[in-house]
Motif scaffolding. Structure first.
Motif, PDB file in Angstrom:
ATOM      1  N   GLY A 145      -5.357  10.380  16.094  1.00  0.00           N
ATOM      2  CA  GLY A 145      -5.289  11.805  16.001  1.00  0.00           C
ATOM      3  C   GLY A 145      -4.173  12.398  15.318  1.00  0.00           C
ATOM      4  N   ALA A 146      -2.926  11.850  15.649  1.00  0.00           N
ATOM      5  CA  ALA A 146      -1.536  11.918  15.772  1.00  0.00           C
ATOM      6  C   ALA A 146      -0.645  11.691  14.538  1.00  0.00           C
ATOM      7  N   GLY A 147      -2.113  10.810  14.012  1.00  0.00           N
ATOM      8  CA  GLY A 147      -1.202  10.695  12.681  1.00  0.00           C
ATOM      9  C   GLY A 147      -0.760  10.963  11.710  1.00  0.00           C
ATOM     10  N   ASP A 148      -1.698  12.425  11.203  1.00  0.00           N
ATOM     11  CA  ASP A 148      -1.899  12.627  10.721  1.00  0.00           C
ATOM     12  C   ASP A 148      -0.780  14.182  10.898  1.00  0.00           C
ATOM     13  N   LEU A 149      -0.366  14.419  11.805  1.00  0.00           N
ATOM     14  CA  LEU A 149       0.210  15.660  12.410  1.00  0.00           C
ATOM     15  C   LEU A 149       1.087  14.931  12.081  1.00  0.00           C
ATOM     16  N   ILE A 150       2.318  13.540  12.702  1.00  0.00           N
ATOM     17  CA  ILE A 150       3.448  12.894  13.042  1.00  0.00           C
ATOM     18  C   ILE A 150       3.404  11.796  12.009  1.00  0.00           C
ATOM     19  N   GLY A 151       4.173  12.392  10.973  1.00  0.00           N
ATOM     20  CA  GLY A 151       4.519  11.556   9.850  1.00  0.00           C
ATOM     21  C   GLY A 151       6.389  11.253   9.345  1.00  0.00           C
ATOM     22  N   LEU A 156      11.627  11.503  11.876  1.00  0.00           N
ATOM     23  CA  LEU A 156      12.774  10.740  11.863  1.00  0.00           C
ATOM     24  C   LEU A 156      13.665  12.439  12.406  1.00  0.00           C
ATOM     25  N   PHE A 157      13.455  13.406  12.129  1.00  0.00           N
ATOM     26  CA  PHE A 157      13.958  14.261  12.923  1.00  0.00           C
ATOM     27  C   PHE A 157      14.477  14.753  13.949  1.00  0.00           C
ATOM     28  N   LEU A 158      12.791  13.946  14.940  1.00  0.00           N
ATOM     29  CA  LEU A 158      12.832  13.905  16.274  1.00  0.00           C
ATOM     30  C   LEU A 158      14.600  13.330  16.424  1.00  0.00           C
ATOM     31  N   THR A 159      14.627  12.115  15.904  1.00  0.00           N
ATOM     32  CA  THR A 159      15.433  10.673  16.816  1.00  0.00           C
ATOM     33  C   THR A 159      16.475  11.631  16.329  1.00  0.00           C
ATOM     34  N   ILE A 160      16.907  12.474  15.006  1.00  0.00           N
ATOM     35  CA  ILE A 160      18.316  12.895  14.478  1.00  0.00           C
ATOM     36  C   ILE A 160      18.337  13.658  15.872  1.00  0.00           C
ATOM     37  N   ALA A 161      17.282  14.743  15.573  1.00  0.00           N
ATOM     38  CA  ALA A 161      17.241  15.751  16.670  1.00  0.00           C
ATOM     39  C   ALA A 161      18.021  15.469  18.827  1.00  0.00           C
ATOM     40  N   ILE A 162      17.322  14.220  19.337  1.00  0.00           N
ATOM     41  CA  ILE A 162      17.459  13.814  19.756  1.00  0.00           C
ATOM     42  C   ILE A 162      18.953  12.983  19.960  1.00  0.00           C
ATOM     43  N   LEU A 163      19.279  12.297  19.462  1.00  0.00           N
ATOM     44  CA  LEU A 163      20.414  11.843  19.313  1.00  0.00           C
ATOM     45  C   LEU A 163      21.581  12.738  19.057  1.00  0.00           C
ATOM     46  N   ILE A 164      21.249  13.770  18.179  1.00  0.00           N
ATOM     47  CA  ILE A 164      22.551  14.845  18.277  1.00  0.00           C
ATOM     48  C   ILE A 164      22.893  15.434  19.562  1.00  0.00           C
TER      49      ILE A 164
END
Length: 644
Positions: A145-151, A156-164
């Motif tokens: 059910g996350a496929g529609d919510l997490i595109g 990309l946004f979450l990955t960038i936030a974690i790395l920063i």
């Protein structure tokens, strides 16, 4: 053949300390290789997907993966290369220093190999955080059910936030949170091992992949596709270099114990489980639900109820793996600066109790920019995976060549014996390197471009410094001759001590000559101080300073540091020496440093474009007062113009 090996720094470790070191090693050393199951099997299997996948291909890919772990990590690194340590320190530059000591005047080849290995490592340091964190965040797509919510954009946004966030906390140091690295990684390895063991029962016959015949038959029957698969299979052993690079922090025994007792069994079980799960999925595949080779096998193995917790644990594990690579980049840069391969950079200690806890702002922000560019450019871990193998395999080729030099010239092995031992390792590295080169267009150009840029900087800096040193030698006057001339015609004297920093303690420093020429004074006491870097990681305090009296006016002092140490001139000049009073009274001491102005010239020295690069590096190098820990208010800089 001599079997004498370098004495490990942690040769005898008590049992409680051994346990603590092993837990620490599991948290730092194995983070990179421990997160490979997130993407390695998936990417290798996906290379065969074009014409459909059959059971023999799953077995062949899995056999290649397991035998890569056995041959590259267990036999080459854990069994052999960890014996080639430089007073306990490992890694490509520590091995370079050991090889240079063995070769003596012929050490240029070792220096070139070390510079190449260091340049390739920076490519690895950029790709590891980007690929590993992105792979973990992509696991969110496997939640029903996350496929529609997490595109793709959300991932990309979450990955960038974690790395920063990861790079922002570097300035604060990681001494406190690093205590959690070991327990978290132990939980990670137990989890992935248990998950794999659970799924092995889906297809118990999967254990037959330990027969190397399956991997060999796969390569023999798949031609060029087999080489692409082999390049992707190498992702299973990325991070093997960390086993030797972190020997100085933990010692070989805890690293070996961690590998054989936990890490290797956990990785083996997980890959076997992924293979069994893929075979089971292939059997269940129908026309309505076709088999997809590039599925996230790792996360799909977990029951839906616990999958979110596995994704969270994977994110923690990839952050720890990224932290280990970032810290490795700091340490490697510090070594490169001490060995004269890079200009001085600002180094900050982030822990009062752990000298190895350092932070280099310039490297931190350059790595962050590189990581973010990669994530934004490639957007998915599958697209980025092709860029990973070349940097790691290139570094492994360099390490193996340096190991041959050490075995042949340091351990005094006969040439046939050294070749017989090293040649199989080198052949294996070259096969993997060749397989990864095929993926240059897909993304393998990234580490090559990074390595080429770093290599250009290193070669420009080394060549430019050589030109400057040659100029200074032509202008120099022997210190003994100057001392004799001044004793015959003494100049005006002033109270206090003058410390003149120079590269050659036998010649009068340029700053001293300029001071005599323009100010026409000589201090009551004058110390000609030279900084040397030894080809060992650390120098005992009692061996730090070596003094030579020239006459009543001058003393020459050589301060020697290991390539893992940071210079502190005021501290080490103030050490008590045998039969000597304290050398410095801080209130009456002035420091003189030669600071030459660089002028480019198209008709001599380096090409004009390389002159510009050298001038940029010179301008942006850390101030010598910071690098040498000299009080800023006590420094005078004198110099002249040098054409490069």
């Amino acid at each position: 053949m001599s079997t004498a090996l370098e004495t490990p720094a942690h040769a005898a470790v008590p049992h409680p300390a051994m346990l603590a070191l092993t837990i620490g090693a599991i948290g730092v050393v194995f983070g990179d290789i421990g997160t490979s199951p997130l993407y390695a099997f998936r990417e290798a299997l996906a290379q065969t997907a074009e014409g459909g996948v059959d059971p023999s291909e799953i077995l062949g890919v899995l056999s290649l993966a397991l035998w890569s772990l056995i041959l590259v990590v267990t036999i080459k690194y854990v069994t052999f290369l960890m014996r080639a340590d430089n007073q306990g320190e490992g890694g490509v530059l520590a091995l370079t220093a050991l090889a240079r000591r063995a070769l003596g005047r012929r050490s240029m080849i070792a220096l070139v190999l070390g510079a190449a290995g260091a340049a390739l490592f920076y490519g690895d340091a950029i790709i590891t955080p980007a690929l590993s964190v992105l792979s973990a965040v992509e696991g969110l797509r496997t939640i029903p059910g996350a496929g529609d919510l997490i595109g793709p954009d959300t991932i990309l946004f979450l990955t960038i936030a974690i790395l920063i966030a990861l790079f922002l906390i570097q300035a604060r140091g990681t001494a406190h949170v690093s205590k959690l690295f070991g327990p978290v990684c132990i939980l990670w390895f137990l989890t992935i091992g248990g998950l794999g063991l659970w799924h092995i029962w889906d297809e118990p016959s999967i254990v037959r992949v330990f027969l190397p015949w399956y991997g060999g038959a796969f390569l023999a029957s798949h031609g060029v596709t087999g080489l692409f698969v082999l390049g992707a299979v190498f992702l299973t052993v990325t991070g093997a270099e960390a086993l030797t690079a972190d020997m100085g922090h933990f010692g070989p025994a805890p690293i070996r114990l961690g590998w054989f007792a936990l890490v290797f069994p956990a990785l083996t079980l997980n890959y076997l489980g992924q293979g069994a799960f893929a075979l089971s999925a292939l059997e269940r595949a129908t026309a309505a639900n076709p088999f997809a080779a590039d599925q996230d096998w790792f996360f799909l193995m977990a029951p839906v109820e616990v999958r979110p917790w596995l994704i969270a644990l994977a994110m923690l594990a990839t952050i720890i793996a990224s932290q280990a690579v970032i810290t490795g980049a700091y340490s490697l840069t510090q070594q490169a600066v001490q060995l004269g391969l890079l200009p001085r950079l600002r180094v900050r200690q982030t822990s009062a109790s752990h000298s190895g806890q350092i932070y280099l702002p310039a490297i931190n922000w350059l790595l962050l920019v590189g990581v973010l560019v990669l994530v934004i450019q490639f957007r998915t871990s599958s697209a980025m995976a092709a860029a990973y193998g070349i940097a790691v395999t290139g570094t492994m080729v360099v390490t193996t060549c340096l190991a041959y030099i050490v075995a042949r010239h340091r351990w005094n092995w006969r040439r046939p014996v050294a070749i017989a031992v090293i040649a199989p390792f080198l052949a294996l590295d070259l096969v993997f390197f060749g397989a990864n080169i095929l993926r240059v267009v897909e993304g393998g150009w990234v580490p090559l471009v990074v390595a080429a840029a770093i290599g250009l900087l290193i070669s420009t800096w080394v060549r430019g410094r050589g030109i400057v040193r040659a100029f200074e030698q032509r202008q120099s006057v022997p210190l003994a001759d100057l001392a004799a001339a001044l004793s015959r015609r003494p100049p005006e004297r002033v109270e206090g001590t003058a410390v003149f920093l120079t590269a050659n303690p036998e010649s009068a420093p340029g700053a001293l000559l300029h001071n005599l020429k323009h100010n026409k004074v000589l201090h009551e006491r004058n110390l000609i101080v030279s900084i040397r870097t030894a080809d060992r990681p650390a120098v005992p305090p009692e061996e730090r300073a070596k003094m030579t009296h020239v006459d009543d006016n001058f003393s020459a002092i050589v301060l020697t540091y290991g390539f893992m140490e940071s210079p502190d001139v005021p501290r080490d000049l103030g050490l008590e020496q045998a039969g000597e009073r304290k050398l410095l009274n801080p209130a009456k001491t002035s420091y003189f440093i030669g600071r030459n102005t660089i002028k480019p010239a198209a008709d001599q020295g380096m090409p004009l474009w390389q002159d510009r690069i050298f001038m940029f590096l010179q301008r942006n190098a850390s101030d010598p007062t910071d690098f040498l820990r000299i009080p800023p208010g006590k420094v005078l800089e004198l110099g002249e113009q040098v054409t490069v």
